[in-house]
Design a protein around this motif. Structure first.
Motif, PDB file in Angstrom:
ATOM      1  N   ASP A 227      -6.317  65.747  43.688  1.00 49.69           N
ATOM      2  CA  ASP A 227      -6.480  67.122  44.169  1.00 49.69           C
ATOM      3  C   ASP A 227      -6.474  67.177  45.683  1.00 49.69           C
ATOM      4  N   GLU A 228      -6.615  66.017  46.314  1.00 53.28           N
ATOM      5  CA  GLU A 228      -6.719  66.019  47.780  1.00 53.28           C
ATOM      6  C   GLU A 228      -5.339  66.003  48.424  1.00 53.28           C
ATOM      7  N   LEU A 229      -5.197  66.843  49.439  1.00 55.73           N
ATOM      8  CA  LEU A 229      -3.915  66.895  50.137  1.00 55.73           C
ATOM      9  C   LEU A 229      -3.736  65.635  50.974  1.00 55.73           C
ATOM     10  N   LEU A 230      -2.549  65.068  50.943  1.00 53.45           N
ATOM     11  CA  LEU A 230      -2.255  63.915  51.807  1.00 53.45           C
ATOM     12  C   LEU A 230      -1.930  64.419  53.211  1.00 53.45           C
ATOM     13  N   VAL A 231      -1.152  65.488  53.281  1.00 54.04           N
ATOM     14  CA  VAL A 231      -0.804  66.091  54.573  1.00 54.04           C
ATOM     15  C   VAL A 231      -0.889  67.602  54.416  1.00 54.04           C
ATOM     16  N   GLU A 232      -1.457  68.248  55.454  1.00 55.19           N
ATOM     17  CA  GLU A 232      -1.651  69.687  55.362  1.00 55.19           C
ATOM     18  C   GLU A 232      -0.941  70.386  56.510  1.00 55.19           C
ATOM     19  N   ASP A 233      -0.188  71.406  56.181  1.00 58.83           N
ATOM     20  CA  ASP A 233       0.370  72.323  57.178  1.00 58.83           C
ATOM     21  C   ASP A 233       1.221  71.620  58.243  1.00 58.83           C
ATOM     22  N   LEU A 234       2.140  70.823  57.802  1.00 63.04           N
ATOM     23  CA  LEU A 234       2.982  70.073  58.750  1.00 63.04           C
ATOM     24  C   LEU A 234       4.255  70.872  59.039  1.00 63.04           C
ATOM     25  N   SER A 235       4.472  71.158  60.329  1.00 56.03           N
ATOM     26  CA  SER A 235       5.707  71.857  60.733  1.00 56.03           C
ATOM     27  C   SER A 235       6.464  70.952  61.681  1.00 56.03           C
ATOM     28  N   LEU A 236       7.723  70.749  61.380  1.00 56.50           N
ATOM     29  CA  LEU A 236       8.481  69.741  62.120  1.00 56.50           C
ATOM     30  C   LEU A 236       9.961  69.969  61.900  1.00 56.50           C
ATOM     31  N   LYS A 237      10.725  69.686  62.952  1.00 57.87           N
ATOM     32  CA  LYS A 237      12.178  69.782  62.796  1.00 57.87           C
ATOM     33  C   LYS A 237      12.729  68.409  63.148  1.00 57.87           C
ATOM     34  N   ILE A 238      13.524  67.828  62.294  1.00 54.43           N
ATOM     35  CA  ILE A 238      14.087  66.502  62.584  1.00 54.43           C
ATOM     36  C   ILE A 238      15.527  66.714  63.033  1.00 54.43           C
ATOM     37  N   THR A 239      15.770  66.456  64.315  1.00 56.42           N
ATOM     38  CA  THR A 239      17.093  66.775  64.878  1.00 56.42           C
ATOM     39  C   THR A 239      17.845  65.516  65.269  1.00 56.42           C
ATOM     40  N   GLN A 240      19.138  65.693  65.434  1.00 55.91           N
ATOM     41  CA  GLN A 240      20.011  64.557  65.758  1.00 55.91           C
ATOM     42  C   GLN A 240      19.657  64.010  67.136  1.00 55.91           C
ATOM     43  N   GLY A 241      19.583  62.694  67.231  1.00 56.71           N
ATOM     44  CA  GLY A 241      19.351  62.048  68.520  1.00 56.71           C
ATOM     45  C   GLY A 241      17.886  61.842  68.842  1.00 56.71           C
ATOM     46  N   THR A 242      16.986  62.452  68.078  1.00 57.67           N
ATOM     47  CA  THR A 242      15.551  62.250  68.317  1.00 57.67           C
ATOM     48  C   THR A 242      15.012  61.375  67.188  1.00 57.67           C
ATOM     49  N   HIS A 243      14.748  60.120  67.531  1.00 58.86           N
ATOM     50  CA  HIS A 243      14.330  59.156  66.497  1.00 58.86           C
ATOM     51  C   HIS A 243      12.828  59.310  66.240  1.00 58.86           C
ATOM     52  N   LEU A 244      12.487  59.383  64.957  1.00 63.80           N
ATOM     53  CA  LEU A 244      11.091  59.674  64.587  1.00 63.80           C
ATOM     54  C   LEU A 244      10.462  58.466  63.895  1.00 63.80           C
ATOM     55  N   LEU A 245       9.267  58.129  64.346  1.00 66.67           N
ATOM     56  CA  LEU A 245       8.521  57.039  63.692  1.00 66.67           C
ATOM     57  C   LEU A 245       7.315  57.644  62.990  1.00 66.67           C
TER      58      LEU A 245
ATOM     59  N   LEU B  80      17.356  57.817  63.561  1.00 70.42           N
ATOM     60  CA  LEU B  80      16.480  57.053  62.661  1.00 70.42           C
ATOM     61  C   LEU B  80      15.159  57.769  62.402  1.00 70.42           C
ATOM     62  N   ILE B  81      14.762  57.731  61.159  1.00 68.67           N
ATOM     63  CA  ILE B  81      13.420  58.195  60.790  1.00 68.67           C
ATOM     64  C   ILE B  81      12.799  56.984  60.108  1.00 68.67           C
ATOM     65  N   SER B  82      11.858  56.339  60.783  1.00 66.32           N
ATOM     66  CA  SER B  82      11.319  55.082  60.245  1.00 66.32           C
ATOM     67  C   SER B  82       9.862  55.221  59.864  1.00 66.32           C
ATOM     68  N   LEU B  83       9.492  54.447  58.852  1.00 66.60           N
ATOM     69  CA  LEU B  83       8.086  54.336  58.471  1.00 66.60           C
ATOM     70  C   LEU B  83       7.711  52.886  58.682  1.00 66.60           C
ATOM     71  N   GLY B  84       6.538  52.630  59.220  1.00 60.90           N
ATOM     72  CA  GLY B  84       6.177  51.229  59.385  1.00 60.90           C
ATOM     73  C   GLY B  84       4.830  51.071  60.048  1.00 60.90           C
ATOM     74  N   HIS B  85       4.345  49.852  59.980  1.00 58.84           N
ATOM     75  CA  HIS B  85       3.030  49.551  60.560  1.00 58.84           C
ATOM     76  C   HIS B  85       3.170  48.838  61.901  1.00 58.84           C
ATOM     77  N   ARG B  86       4.338  48.183  62.123  1.00 60.50           N
ATOM     78  CA  ARG B  86       4.489  47.332  63.311  1.00 60.50           C
ATOM     79  C   ARG B  86       4.597  48.131  64.602  1.00 60.50           C
ATOM     80  N   SER B  87       3.875  47.662  65.632  1.00 65.75           N
ATOM     81  CA  SER B  87       3.958  48.366  66.917  1.00 65.75           C
ATOM     82  C   SER B  87       5.316  48.123  67.576  1.00 65.75           C
TER      83      SER B  87
END
Ligand SMILES: Nc1ncnc2c1ncn2[C@@H]1O[C@H](COP(=O)(O)OP(=O)(O)OP(=O)(O)O)[C@@H](O)[C@H]1O
Length: 610
Positions: free
Chosen positions: A393-411, A566-573
């Motif tokens: 029942d618990e939300l993992l993420v709440e009220d996230l607003s975001l635009k993923i655009t070309q050339g801006t790499h997101l981690l 790139l849109i990456s998920l990861g733990h490494r700094s």
């Protein structure tokens, strides 16, 4: 099995009818034509059987009359009839077998098309708990249902005709008493069998479920054999697998116990049937109806009457014998019907299903898929998005607003279980958002966005198929130009050694790719695929977790060189330096969006937050 017994039978009958509609789509379908041929063959077979059945009465007559020439021609006729009979019987069996294969093809293909439509296979295997072992239902239960139905077919199809025909003959020679007592006998037998069959269907269903669980346990061990061996888990897995076997065998024993009563009923019925025929014949004889006949004529008549009565009783007992097969058919119908209903339900609930047209958007379409058209340089627009995991029942993420655009790499970073991969599931429409919207403004595939899941995905087949055939056959280009590209990308990904191991791009390999490649090699091979497909946006879920930082650098550089955002998920700094913006998931629905210093792309904050 909460549904009351009779309602369950009606419900199962409806399921059976809907399966029949799949097997016989039209009057001119292959199955319908085969069925019609079977009807023709079995009817002819019955005519011949009648002729064979009355042969002894003719023999009695010619032997009693010492008619030598009659005897000779009778032997000739008998030989012809017997050859015809056995040929027709074999033909009947042959058509039944052909029908079984054709039914199996139609039914399994129909289940496959529902299973692989959109993301039904994902929802069914990962998110729904109400249907056990869908794999077993498709591969084994469908096969058994078709087998049992084909064994029943020839007996059932001809029953109405033979029963009418022999009832007429029986009435002709014994009067009303014969057919009425045989019908009464059949009604009692049917009621007794229905009572005995009741508990069998539910136990059979349970047994099939446990059968599937047992096989799944073995499959788990097969897939995880190495990890299990590292843990020396043989003993404990032995115990657990045996436990599943025990549960299965207990249910099987209980099924056999219940079947014992059914078999006693069926067998008693068979023998009583043979006995009943003599009582029916005895009545007109003792009543003196046939007193005027000579001994030869009387024995010929008794022989003929006995055949007619026994065949009529046999027709009914065969129907009753079918009850054991029928209980199997009912069990399999239940399992397959339930699977079809759940798949249908999933398909209708999928967010890409359009109730107006009754169709779903093609979830698998790669090219020009542009449901929510948006700015050309944008991949995803997240608008006040909130999501949670399926059974929480618990939300993992709440009220996230975001635009993923070309050339801006997101981690995307965050602690274990904060919902990083779940964000990708929502982006990829595997999970539905709790509130808010996700607009995917590019297509899925080489010209749009590609996802590299945390667990590398490999298919079976050649090395070329691993690199370019995973998504869709249309990307498979032949010719040396393409070969050079594939080889170049294998080199760039650091897995050109695989070429030597497989013996070439198109060499068939008989190994399981998951067993023979190391986790690092699997990740590199997935990158080779990514380079080959060159999407505009690459979503990488811990895609370099098994590689060194140098290898990671090399792969990320190549991705950027090929123009991917790139849109990456990861733990490494170490990942930070390849990205411009960081989305940190902090748990309990909170999140933070920050600009990264090391990023090479320019961050216009308005492009990222809305
Ligand atoms: N199929 C599922 N059914 C129910 N809960 C699930 C399912 N898949 C994931 N979850 C739960 O959702 C939560 C978020 O999972 P998610 O995979 O997004 O974590 P993550 O942040 O990617 O973690 P990690 O860093 O370990 O990859 C976890 O608590 C997980 O147990």
């Amino acid at each position: 099995f909460a549904i009351p017994g009779d309602l369950f039978i009606i419900y199962n009958l409806l399921r059976f009818c809907s399966i029949q509609r799949v097997l016989f789509p039209s009057w001119t379908s292959q199955s319908a034509l085969m069925f019609a041929t079977l009807l023709g063959v079995t009817l002819t077979e019955q005519l011949i059987i009648y002729q064979v059945g009355v042969l002894p009465s003719h023999f009695y007559k010619v032997l009693a009359d010492k008619d030598y020439s009659g005897f000779r021609s009778l032997v000739g006729t008998a030989m012809v009839l017997i050859v015809l009979n056995s040929t027709l019987k074999s033909l009947d069996q042959y058509i039944c077998n052909q029908m079984y294969v054709s039914w199996r093809k139609t039914l399994t293909e129909s289940l496959h098309s529902a299973y692989f439509q959109g993301r039904v296979y994902y929802t069914l295997n990962v998110l729904r708990e109400d249907v056990d072992n869908p794999d077993q239902r498709i591969s084994q239960d469908a096969e058994r249902l078709c087998k049992q139905m084909s064994t029943m077919a020839s007996r059932l199809i001809v029953s109405p005709f033979t029963l009418t025909y022999y009832t007429y003959h029986c009435f002709h020679s014994t009067g009303w008493f014969g057919p009425v007592s045989i019908f009464g006998y059949f009604v009692i037998g049917t009621i007794a069998n229905k009572i005995l069959m009741g508990p069998i269907v539910s136990t059979l269903f349970e047994q099939e479920k446990l059968e599937g669980d047992f096989r799944f346990k073995h499959m788990q061990i097969r897939v995880n054999a190495e990890s299990a061996a590292f843990y020396r888990a043989g003993k404990v897995e032995h115990m657990r697998t045996n436990r599943r076997l025990q549960t299965l065998l207990e249910t099987q024993r209980s099924l056999i116990n219940k079947e014992l009563w059914l078999y006693i009923g069926v067998n008693t019925f068979d023998y009583l049937g043979g006995f009943l025929s003599y009582i029916i014949i005895a009545i007109p004889i003792f009543a003196g109806i046939y007193d005027g006949l000579s001994p030869g004529e009387l024995s010929a008549l008794i022989s003929k009457n006995a055949f007619v009565c026994i065949y009529l009783i046999n027709g009914f007992t065969q129907l009753i014998d079918l009850s054991t097969t029928l209980s199997d058919v009912a069990g399999y119908t239940h399992r397959i019907g339930e699977l079809r209903e759940v798949m249908d339900d999933i398909l209708h609930k999928q967010c890409d299903y359009d109730p107006a047209s009754g169709e779903s958007y093609d979830f698998d379409r790669f090219v020009d898929f542009n449901v929510h058209a948006g700015p050309l340089d944008t991949a995803f627009i997240l608008d006040h998005l909130s999501y949670k995991s399926p059974y929480s029942d618990e939300l993992l993420v709440e009220d996230l607003s975001l635009k993923i655009t070309q050339g801006t790499h997101l981690l995307v970073v965050g602690n274990t279980g904060t919902g990083k991969t779940s964000l990708l599931r929502v982006l990829n429409r595997l999970w539905e958002a709790e509130s808010g919207f996700v607009h995917m403004t590019t297509c899925f595939g080489p010209r749009g966005t590609l996802f590299l899941p945390q667990k590398p995905y490999l298919t079976d087949g050649t090395l070329r198929e691993q690199v370019c055939h995973v998504l869709n056959g249309s990307f498979l280009l032949s010719g040396s130009v393409d070969d050079d590209r594939i080889i170049q990308f294998l080199e760039l990904a650091g897995v050109s050694s695989l070429l030597k191991r497989t013996g070439g791009l198109d060499e068939k390999v008989d190994w399981n790719w998951y067993d023979v490649l190391s986790p690092g090699e699997m990740q590199r091979l997935c990158f080779a695929r990514l380079f080959y497909l060159q999407p505009k946006y690459a979503v990488l879920d811990e895609a370099t977790s098994a590689l060194t930082e140098e290898a990671e650098a090399q792969l990320y550089r190549t991705c950027k060189h090929l123009g991917m955002t790139l849109i990456s998920l990861g733990h490494r700094s170490s990942l930070e330096k390849y990205h411009d913006v960081q989305l940190k998931l902090c748990g309990e629905g909170r999140w933070e969006l920050t600009k990264l210093k090391g990023g090479s792309g320019s961050l216009n904050h308005r492009d990222i937050t809305m």
